[in-house]
Design a protein around this motif. Structure first.
Motif, PDB file in Angstrom:
ATOM      1  N   SER A   1       0.924  -1.250   0.412  1.00 47.09           N
ATOM      2  CA  SER A   1      -0.039   0.140   0.410  1.00 47.09           C
ATOM      3  C   SER A   1       1.320   1.051  -0.077  1.00 47.09           C
ATOM      4  N   VAL A   2       0.196   2.335  -0.423  1.00 45.93           N
ATOM      5  CA  VAL A   2       1.324   4.190  -0.342  1.00 45.93           C
ATOM      6  C   VAL A   2       0.056   4.626   0.352  1.00 45.93           C
ATOM      7  N   VAL A   3       0.988   5.225   0.853  1.00 39.62           N
ATOM      8  CA  VAL A   3      -0.173   6.661   1.616  1.00 39.62           C
ATOM      9  C   VAL A   3       0.781   7.405   1.574  1.00 39.62           C
ATOM     10  N   ALA A   4      -0.058   8.762   1.263  1.00 44.86           N
ATOM     11  CA  ALA A   4       0.616   9.935   1.735  1.00 44.86           C
ATOM     12  C   ALA A   4       1.769  10.043   2.177  1.00 44.86           C
ATOM     13  N   PRO A   5       2.803  10.936   2.841  1.00 40.77           N
ATOM     14  CA  PRO A   5       3.440  11.611   0.532  1.00 40.77           C
ATOM     15  C   PRO A   5       4.468  10.255   0.375  1.00 40.77           C
ATOM     16  N   CYS A   6       3.720   9.573  -0.489  1.00 40.05           N
ATOM     17  CA  CYS A   6       4.056   8.064  -0.656  1.00 40.05           C
ATOM     18  C   CYS A   6       4.945   7.366  -0.439  1.00 40.05           C
ATOM     19  N   LYS A   7       4.700   7.237   0.863  1.00 39.59           N
ATOM     20  CA  LYS A   7       5.262   5.885   2.027  1.00 39.59           C
ATOM     21  C   LYS A   7       4.684   4.648   2.046  1.00 39.59           C
ATOM     22  N   ILE A   8       5.519   3.967   1.530  1.00 36.97           N
ATOM     23  CA  ILE A   8       5.204   1.934   1.334  1.00 36.97           C
ATOM     24  C   ILE A   8       4.757   0.984   2.418  1.00 36.97           C
ATOM     25  N   ILE A   9       3.642   0.948   2.529  1.00 37.72           N
ATOM     26  CA  ILE A   9       3.252   0.332   3.907  1.00 37.72           C
ATOM     27  C   ILE A   9       3.154  -1.346   3.301  1.00 37.72           C
ATOM     28  N   ASN A  10       2.784  -2.160   4.816  1.00 40.95           N
ATOM     29  CA  ASN A  10       2.051  -3.558   4.457  1.00 40.95           C
ATOM     30  C   ASN A  10       2.936  -4.655   2.889  1.00 40.95           C
ATOM     31  N   SER A  11       3.978  -4.223   3.093  1.00 38.41           N
ATOM     32  CA  SER A  11       5.025  -4.400   2.165  1.00 38.41           C
ATOM     33  C   SER A  11       4.525  -6.435   2.097  1.00 38.41           C
ATOM     34  N   LYS A  12       4.354  -7.138   1.326  1.00 43.29           N
ATOM     35  CA  LYS A  12       3.999  -8.946   1.517  1.00 43.29           C
ATOM     36  C   LYS A  12       4.128  -9.678   0.404  1.00 43.29           C
ATOM     37  N   SER A  13       4.708 -11.189   0.191  1.00 43.22           N
ATOM     38  CA  SER A  13       4.606 -10.916  -0.567  1.00 43.22           C
ATOM     39  C   SER A  13       4.485 -12.757  -0.407  1.00 43.22           C
ATOM     40  N   GLY A  14       4.951 -13.592  -1.577  1.00 44.69           N
ATOM     41  CA  GLY A  14       3.755 -14.793  -1.594  1.00 44.69           C
ATOM     42  C   GLY A  14       3.164 -16.224  -2.539  1.00 44.69           C
ATOM     43  N   SER A  15       2.857 -16.687  -2.696  1.00 46.42           N
ATOM     44  CA  SER A  15       2.328 -17.935  -3.373  1.00 46.42           C
ATOM     45  C   SER A  15       1.428 -18.467  -3.538  1.00 46.42           C
ATOM     46  N   ALA A  16       0.694 -19.028  -4.746  1.00 46.58           N
ATOM     47  CA  ALA A  16      -0.704 -19.089  -5.000  1.00 46.58           C
ATOM     48  C   ALA A  16      -0.557 -20.094  -6.072  1.00 46.58           C
ATOM     49  N   THR A  17      -1.662 -20.765  -5.744  1.00 46.02           N
ATOM     50  CA  THR A  17      -2.353 -21.947  -6.855  1.00 46.02           C
ATOM     51  C   THR A  17      -3.719 -21.148  -6.807  1.00 46.02           C
ATOM     52  N   ILE A  18      -4.367 -20.929  -7.881  1.00 47.77           N
ATOM     53  CA  ILE A  18      -5.645 -20.440  -8.480  1.00 47.77           C
ATOM     54  C   ILE A  18      -6.347 -21.213  -9.316  1.00 47.77           C
ATOM     55  N   PRO A  19      -7.780 -21.654  -8.855  1.00 46.28           N
ATOM     56  CA  PRO A  19      -8.023 -22.352 -10.168  1.00 46.28           C
ATOM     57  C   PRO A  19      -8.765 -21.663 -11.631  1.00 46.28           C
ATOM     58  N   THR A  20      -8.659 -21.942 -12.817  1.00 46.91           N
ATOM     59  CA  THR A  20      -9.643 -21.265 -13.297  1.00 46.91           C
ATOM     60  C   THR A  20     -11.185 -22.161 -13.342  1.00 46.91           C
ATOM     61  N   GLY A  21     -12.136 -21.314 -14.895  1.00 51.07           N
ATOM     62  CA  GLY A  21     -13.373 -22.509 -14.795  1.00 51.07           C
ATOM     63  C   GLY A  21     -13.155 -23.263 -15.529  1.00 51.07           C
ATOM     64  N   GLU A  22     -12.188 -23.495 -15.798  1.00 50.61           N
ATOM     65  CA  GLU A  22     -12.087 -24.473 -17.163  1.00 50.61           C
ATOM     66  C   GLU A  22     -11.576 -25.706 -16.688  1.00 50.61           C
ATOM     67  N   GLU A  23     -12.216 -26.676 -17.093  1.00 52.24           N
ATOM     68  CA  GLU A  23     -11.944 -27.949 -17.108  1.00 52.24           C
ATOM     69  C   GLU A  23     -10.944 -28.669 -17.658  1.00 52.24           C
ATOM     70  N   TRP A  24      -9.583 -29.955 -16.998  1.00 49.57           N
ATOM     71  CA  TRP A  24      -8.564 -30.773 -17.168  1.00 49.57           C
ATOM     72  C   TRP A  24      -9.517 -31.742 -16.806  1.00 49.57           C
ATOM     73  N   PHE A  25      -8.765 -33.007 -18.285  1.00 49.43           N
ATOM     74  CA  PHE A  25      -8.411 -34.168 -17.458  1.00 49.43           C
ATOM     75  C   PHE A  25      -6.990 -34.530 -17.359  1.00 49.43           C
ATOM     76  N   ARG A  26      -6.667 -35.280 -16.816  1.00 49.56           N
ATOM     77  CA  ARG A  26      -5.144 -35.899 -16.321  1.00 49.56           C
ATOM     78  C   ARG A  26      -5.008 -36.949 -15.819  1.00 49.56           C
ATOM     79  N   HIS A  27      -4.624 -38.008 -16.542  1.00 47.82           N
ATOM     80  CA  HIS A  27      -3.689 -39.541 -15.483  1.00 47.82           C
ATOM     81  C   HIS A  27      -2.430 -39.287 -16.012  1.00 47.82           C
ATOM     82  N   ASN A  28      -2.039 -40.658 -15.283  1.00 48.49           N
ATOM     83  CA  ASN A  28      -0.593 -40.622 -15.010  1.00 48.49           C
ATOM     84  C   ASN A  28      -0.261 -41.404 -15.864  1.00 48.49           C
TER      85      ASN A  28
END
Length: 173
Positions: free
Chosen positions: A146-173
């Motif tokens: 987030s940036v608050v006046a006067p241009c100060k960066i706060i709440n800096s965070k990072s990480g990873s995610a795995t998010i589905p789409t609405g698309e079907e996927w058939f998988r086999h090994n």
């Protein structure tokens, strides 16, 4: 005008025109009392970005169907599965909005995927294999701040995610 006030007024005018000797925010705002008025910051607000997005199969509630060698199995049209996202703690709503815009992922915590056609797969190998209905998803890194006046960066965070789409996927090994 008294001589001292005239000199102060002329000196202040020179400072206002040139900005010499005043902090940038004060010179920009014209405040001559030494109380800086912050200049506007165009980046004020919440920001998020994603990177390193790669497509992944996301298994859901539909169970794996284990097939012996030579056996076929059909996942029928209308079969469905519920797929949930996986996100490291601290991800903001903005992260999900960016992922949705760039990758067409779901904003929901879980998504129901329904097979739009039947899919048949035959295990042609000499070992037991599996077949499963899931969703196409994306695994990616994210960062937010987030940036608050006067241009100060706060709440800096990072990480990873795995998010589905609405698309079907058939998988086999």
């Amino acid at each position: 005008m008294k001589p001292l006030r005239k000199i102060l007024a002329l000196g202040a005018s020179a400072l206002l025109v040139t900005g010499v000797g005043l902090p940038a925010a004060t010179a920009a705002s014209g405040d001559l009392l030494g109380v800086a008025t912050p200049a506007a910051c165009s980046d004020v607000g919440n920001h998020a970005s994603i990177s390193k997005a790669t497509p992944v199969f996301m298994a859901g509630s539909y169970p794996k169907k284990w097939l012996d060698p030579g056996v076929s199995y059909t996942i029928t049209k209308g079969s469905s599965t519920s797929v949930s996202r996986s996100v490291t703690a601290g991800a903001s709503v903005e992260v999900f909005k960016v992922a949705n815009l760039k990758l067409d992922t779901s904003l929901s915590k879980s998504t129901t995927i329904t097979a739009t056609d039947s899919y048949t797969w035959k295990n042609e190998s000499k070992t037991t294999k599996w077949l499963q209905l899931g969703a196409r998803g994306y695994k990616f890194s994210w960062s937010s701040y987030s940036v608050v006046a006067p241009c100060k960066i706060i709440n800096s965070k990072s990480g990873s995610a795995t998010i589905p789409t609405g698309e079907e996927w058939f998988r086999h090994n």
